[in-house]
Each structure stands twice: as structure tokens, then as C-alpha cells.
Enzyme design. Structure first.
Site, PDB file in Angstrom:
ATOM      1  N   GLU A  79     -20.867  -2.064   1.491  1.00 45.32           N
ATOM      2  CA  GLU A  79     -21.278  -0.790   2.076  1.00 45.32           C
ATOM      3  C   GLU A  79     -22.514  -0.962   2.957  1.00 45.32           C
ATOM      4  O   GLU A  79     -23.490  -1.598   2.582  1.00 45.32           O
ATOM      5  CB  GLU A  79     -21.568   0.223   0.971  1.00 45.32           C
ATOM      6  CG  GLU A  79     -20.351   0.588   0.129  1.00 45.32           C
ATOM      7  CD  GLU A  79     -19.268   1.315   0.920  1.00 45.32           C
ATOM      8  OE1 GLU A  79     -19.541   1.751   2.066  1.00 45.32           O
ATOM      9  OE2 GLU A  79     -18.146   1.451   0.393  1.00 45.32           O
ATOM     10  N   ARG A  89     -16.117  16.060  -4.128  1.00 50.02           N
ATOM     11  CA  ARG A  89     -14.756  16.589  -4.020  1.00 50.02           C
ATOM     12  C   ARG A  89     -14.174  16.908  -5.383  1.00 50.02           C
ATOM     13  O   ARG A  89     -13.310  17.776  -5.522  1.00 50.02           O
ATOM     14  CB  ARG A  89     -13.881  15.570  -3.279  1.00 50.02           C
ATOM     15  CG  ARG A  89     -12.455  16.010  -3.014  1.00 50.02           C
ATOM     16  CD  ARG A  89     -11.716  14.990  -2.169  1.00 50.02           C
ATOM     17  NE  ARG A  89     -11.731  13.664  -2.776  1.00 50.02           N
ATOM     18  CZ  ARG A  89     -10.871  13.251  -3.711  1.00 50.02           C
ATOM     19  NH1 ARG A  89      -9.939  14.082  -4.160  1.00 50.02           N
ATOM     20  NH2 ARG A  89     -10.935  12.033  -4.192  1.00 50.02           N
ATOM     21  N   HIS A 164     -18.351  -1.550  -3.260  1.00 50.89           N
ATOM     22  CA  HIS A 164     -17.259  -0.926  -3.988  1.00 50.89           C
ATOM     23  C   HIS A 164     -16.272  -2.002  -4.413  1.00 50.89           C
ATOM     24  O   HIS A 164     -16.017  -2.959  -3.672  1.00 50.89           O
ATOM     25  CB  HIS A 164     -16.530   0.096  -3.106  1.00 50.89           C
ATOM     26  CG  HIS A 164     -17.074   1.476  -3.213  1.00 50.89           C
ATOM     27  ND1 HIS A 164     -17.690   2.125  -2.159  1.00 50.89           N
ATOM     28  CD2 HIS A 164     -17.104   2.348  -4.259  1.00 50.89           C
ATOM     29  CE1 HIS A 164     -18.071   3.335  -2.559  1.00 50.89           C
ATOM     30  NE2 HIS A 164     -17.713   3.492  -3.818  1.00 50.89           N
TER      31      HIS A 164
END
Length: 204
Positions: A79, A89, A164
Site C-alpha cells: 500500500e 461500508r 494487504h
């Protein structure tokens, strides 16, 4: 001391590949003579940054690599930027779902990683380990921890950043290869040399 972090299981899962990989990588580093520790962070907006700060104070690391699971990732994802926003979300493990809330009120709009992600990308590819660079860590708990980390490290010289990890298991990423990839990132980050210029951008 090298600090690796991962998240607790989330969304009904029994384990989270991020903390599994972080623990295995820390064990390998310790066996090779590099002191390292893996710390599990809660997937809870209200407490994750505090847990991270406690780990930083306790271990006083020379390098920090935080990890989190991306269900959509096919490989290790390096990242680049953390945004000063939480826009969830879905709810976290406590049921909280903040929207349009800053990670640090009054903080900079974003921080860049200080890990040499392009050098790590080249090293991973050279070893046949799949990896990509991502321009943003999203707006969920992973981004919150990434931003909180860089905010804590902003005034110092400790390198830090976020990667990630993909899902593991049958039909998904190989857990052992994932640990090897994480160790490559650590190895490159421990080298004080500057990052390299390597095309890994995105059109959108």
C-alpha cells in the site's frame, strides 16, 4: 525490534490470514537472529489505534509492517497511501459503522508509506512471489491503522507501512509463500537505501 501486526478474525471467520502470516514471519525472523514480535489488533475502530500505539510504546521498534486481509486481493499488496478518513461500508466487529469520520481530526489528508515498496516489489518479482502496488488502502479498518501508524511515526525515523494479504487456503494463496513474501518486504525495509523508481501505477 521489528513489529508486525495483523487483525483478529472478522465477519464470522475463525482466523485472519494477516495475523497468521505476521506471527509466522516473526517466528522466522527470531530464528534468524532478528528480534521480532507479532501483535494482533482488534478489528474495531474505537480501539485499534490505541492497541497499535501501545504496541509501539511497548516494543520501540526499528521497523513496523502492519498487515490486513483483502478478500479481493490475489497476492501481497503493497500500500502506498493512507487517507485521513473512515467510511465504513460494513460494520466492524463491535457493530460500529462510522461514515466520513477522520482517523485523526485535523491531521493531514494523507500519508505515504515509508517502506521501499518499489524495491520490495522488484525483489518479490525476482523471487517469483506475486505482488502488486496499491495506491490506497481503502477506507475501512486497514486504512485507519495505516494512517494511525504513519501519524505516530511522522516525527521520527522509523520506517513503517501497510500491506494487504490475500485469502489463503485451497484455491487461494499459499500461506507459506505469503510468509516468504512478507519476509522479503521486511528484508528490503531493513536496508536503509532509498527506494527505486519502478512503474507500478494505476489508471483509476
Amino acid at each position: 525490534m521489528i513489529l508486525l501486526t495483523g487483525f483478529e478474525p472478522f465477519g464470522g471467520d475463525t482466523e485472519n490470514p494477516s495475523i497468521v502470516a505476521a506471527r509466522s514471519a516473526a517466528e522466522e525472523l527470531n530464528r534468524s537472529g532478528r528480534p521480532a514480535v507479532a501483535v494482533e489488533l482488534p478489528c474495531v475502530f474505537a480501539t485499534a489505534p490505541h492497541a497499535l500505539r501501545e504496541a509501539l510504546r511497548t516494543h520501540q521498534p526499528e521497523l513496523v509492517v502492519c498487515t490486513g486481509l483483502s478478500a479481493r486481493a490475489a497476492s501481497l499488496t503493497l500500500e502506498r497511501a493512507a487517507l485521513n478518513v473512515i467510511d465504513a461500508r460494513i460494520p466492524d466487529n463491535s457493530g460500529a459503522q462510522p461514515v466520513d469520520v477522520p482517523v485523526v481530526p485535523g491531521g493531514p489528508a494523507a500519508y505515504f508509506t515509508t517502506l521501499p515498496i518499489k524495491r520490495a516489489l522488484a525483489a518479490l518479482r525476482a523471487e517469483g512471489l506475486p505482488a502488486v502496488v496499491s495506491q490506497s488502502a481503502g477506507t475501512f479498518a486497514c486504512n485507519q491503522v495505516f494512517y494511525a501508524l504513519m501519524h505516530e511515526l511522522a516525527a521520527g525515523t522509523v520506517r513503517g507501512g501497510f500491506v494487504h494479504v490475500p485469502p489463503t487456503g485451497p484455491g487461494s494463496a499459499d500461506p507459506e509463500a505469503l510468509v516468504r513474501a512478507l519476509l522479503v518486504v521486511v528484508r528490503e525495509a531493513l536496508d536503509p537505501a532509498a527506494d527505486v523508481s519502478l512503474g507500478a501505477g494505476a489508471l483509476a
